[in-house]
Design a protein around this motif. Sequence first.
Motif, short mmCIF file in Angstrom:
data_model
loop_
_atom_site.label_atom_id
_atom_site.label_comp_id
_atom_site.label_asym_id
_atom_site.label_seq_id
_atom_site.Cartn_x
_atom_site.Cartn_y
_atom_site.Cartn_z
N MET A 17 58.77 127.94 72.97
CA MET A 17 59.90 126.96 71.71
C MET A 17 61.02 127.74 70.72
O MET A 17 61.29 126.92 70.68
CB MET A 17 58.02 126.86 70.39
CG MET A 17 57.75 126.31 71.12
SD MET A 17 58.36 124.33 72.69
CE MET A 17 58.90 122.69 71.50
N LYS A 18 60.56 129.27 70.70
CA LYS A 18 61.79 129.57 69.60
C LYS A 18 62.94 129.88 70.79
O LYS A 18 64.13 129.90 69.75
CB LYS A 18 60.99 131.00 68.80
CG LYS A 18 59.92 131.28 68.11
CD LYS A 18 60.07 130.55 66.59
CE LYS A 18 59.10 130.17 65.82
NZ LYS A 18 59.62 129.22 64.35
N THR A 19 62.61 129.99 71.98
CA THR A 19 63.77 130.13 72.79
C THR A 19 64.41 128.91 73.12
O THR A 19 65.67 129.02 72.51
CB THR A 19 63.43 130.79 73.87
OG1 THR A 19 62.29 131.80 73.76
CG2 THR A 19 64.88 130.63 74.88
N LEU A 20 63.70 127.91 72.50
CA LEU A 20 64.86 126.33 72.52
C LEU A 20 65.23 126.00 70.87
O LEU A 20 66.38 125.34 71.24
CB LEU A 20 63.67 125.27 72.80
CG LEU A 20 63.27 125.45 74.44
CD1 LEU A 20 62.16 124.58 74.10
CD2 LEU A 20 64.52 125.19 75.13
N GLU A 21 64.68 126.75 70.40
CA GLU A 21 65.10 126.19 68.35
C GLU A 21 66.35 126.76 68.06
O GLU A 21 67.19 126.48 67.53
CB GLU A 21 63.85 126.74 67.92
CG GLU A 21 63.15 126.06 67.65
CD GLU A 21 62.08 126.12 66.49
OE1 GLU A 21 62.37 127.07 65.98
OE2 GLU A 21 60.70 125.94 66.84
N CYS A 22 66.39 127.98 69.05
CA CYS A 22 67.96 129.09 68.53
C CYS A 22 69.03 128.01 68.49
O CYS A 22 69.60 128.35 67.78
CB CYS A 22 68.01 130.38 69.68
SG CYS A 22 68.66 131.62 68.83
N ASN A 33 67.69 113.44 76.75
CA ASN A 33 67.89 114.98 77.22
C ASN A 33 66.70 115.60 76.75
O ASN A 33 66.06 116.50 77.59
CB ASN A 33 69.28 114.90 76.48
CG ASN A 33 70.10 114.79 77.47
OD1 ASN A 33 70.09 113.84 78.24
ND2 ASN A 33 71.48 114.82 76.68
N VAL A 34 66.04 115.93 75.38
CA VAL A 34 65.05 116.58 75.52
C VAL A 34 63.60 116.98 76.02
O VAL A 34 63.23 117.58 76.62
CB VAL A 34 65.21 116.07 73.68
CG1 VAL A 34 63.44 116.99 73.53
CG2 VAL A 34 66.01 116.77 73.16
N ASP A 35 63.48 115.45 76.43
CA ASP A 35 61.88 114.76 77.51
C ASP A 35 62.54 115.45 78.48
O ASP A 35 61.53 115.94 79.47
CB ASP A 35 62.12 113.11 77.10
CG ASP A 35 61.74 113.32 75.68
OD1 ASP A 35 61.11 113.33 74.93
OD2 ASP A 35 61.49 111.34 75.76
N THR A 36 63.66 115.39 78.70
CA THR A 36 63.94 116.05 80.83
C THR A 36 63.80 117.20 80.30
O THR A 36 63.54 118.36 80.94
CB THR A 36 65.27 115.80 80.33
OG1 THR A 36 65.56 114.25 80.80
CG2 THR A 36 65.50 115.50 82.54
N MET A 37 64.24 117.49 78.70
CA MET A 37 64.37 119.55 79.19
C MET A 37 63.05 119.90 78.77
O MET A 37 62.46 121.23 80.16
CB MET A 37 64.92 120.04 77.45
CG MET A 37 64.94 121.29 77.75
SD MET A 37 66.48 121.80 76.11
CE MET A 37 65.29 120.25 75.05
N MET A 38 62.24 119.28 78.25
CA MET A 38 60.98 119.18 78.01
C MET A 38 59.58 119.38 79.48
O MET A 38 58.75 119.86 79.23
CB MET A 38 60.17 119.14 76.83
CG MET A 38 60.52 119.24 75.21
SD MET A 38 60.71 121.11 74.87
CE MET A 38 58.96 121.30 74.88
N ALA A 39 60.29 118.59 80.23
CA ALA A 39 59.27 118.11 81.06
C ALA A 39 58.55 119.22 81.67
O ALA A 39 57.61 119.18 81.79
CB ALA A 39 60.16 116.98 81.80
N ASP A 73 58.44 118.90 67.81
CA ASP A 73 59.19 117.81 68.70
C ASP A 73 60.49 118.62 68.57
O ASP A 73 61.53 118.65 67.69
CB ASP A 73 59.20 116.75 67.72
CG ASP A 73 60.09 116.01 69.20
OD1 ASP A 73 60.55 116.43 69.98
OD2 ASP A 73 60.33 114.68 68.92
N PRO A 74 61.18 119.85 70.24
CA PRO A 74 62.43 120.00 69.45
C PRO A 74 63.93 118.93 69.08
O PRO A 74 64.84 119.50 68.65
CB PRO A 74 62.49 120.29 71.71
CG PRO A 74 61.58 120.35 71.74
CD PRO A 74 60.60 119.08 70.69
N TRP A 75 63.47 117.68 69.15
CA TRP A 75 64.83 116.97 68.89
C TRP A 75 64.97 116.20 67.14
O TRP A 75 65.61 116.79 66.77
CB TRP A 75 64.83 115.07 69.58
CG TRP A 75 65.70 114.28 69.05
CD1 TRP A 75 66.56 114.86 69.95
CD2 TRP A 75 65.46 113.64 68.27
NE1 TRP A 75 67.28 113.53 69.74
CE2 TRP A 75 67.02 112.84 68.15
CE3 TRP A 75 64.59 112.30 67.41
CZ2 TRP A 75 67.45 111.90 67.65
CZ3 TRP A 75 65.27 111.84 66.58
CH2 TRP A 75 66.54 111.32 66.64
#
Length: 112
Positions: A17-22, A33-39, A73-75
Amino acid sequence: KRLSRSEAWHCVQSTVMKTLECPLVATSLSCSNVDTMMAPILKAILPKLGIQKRIPHSLLYGSASVQGCNLKDPWVTQLVKHLQAIMRHQCRDTPSADLHVENMELLQCHVG
């Protein structure tokens, strides 16, 4: 390697999650897009956490106070980072501040 549930949870929270948050402050991903990335991430990690694969996202991203899994949630994180950037740069003399002002003026012209 076999991970315990607590080790898997720590890896998700502190690494994935920290790698995605950056880069989220510099992106404008839609919710789909976030749902597709997180799937694929969720498909790999949820069984290791002992969580059903088909858990609703409202429970997955819900806070522990409402008996959710307390995953960010990344979004929503992206939205918060965008708002923080606007607040941080609005009073400074930076190129980002100029871009924010121009975007707000364009938005006002568009809305009317």
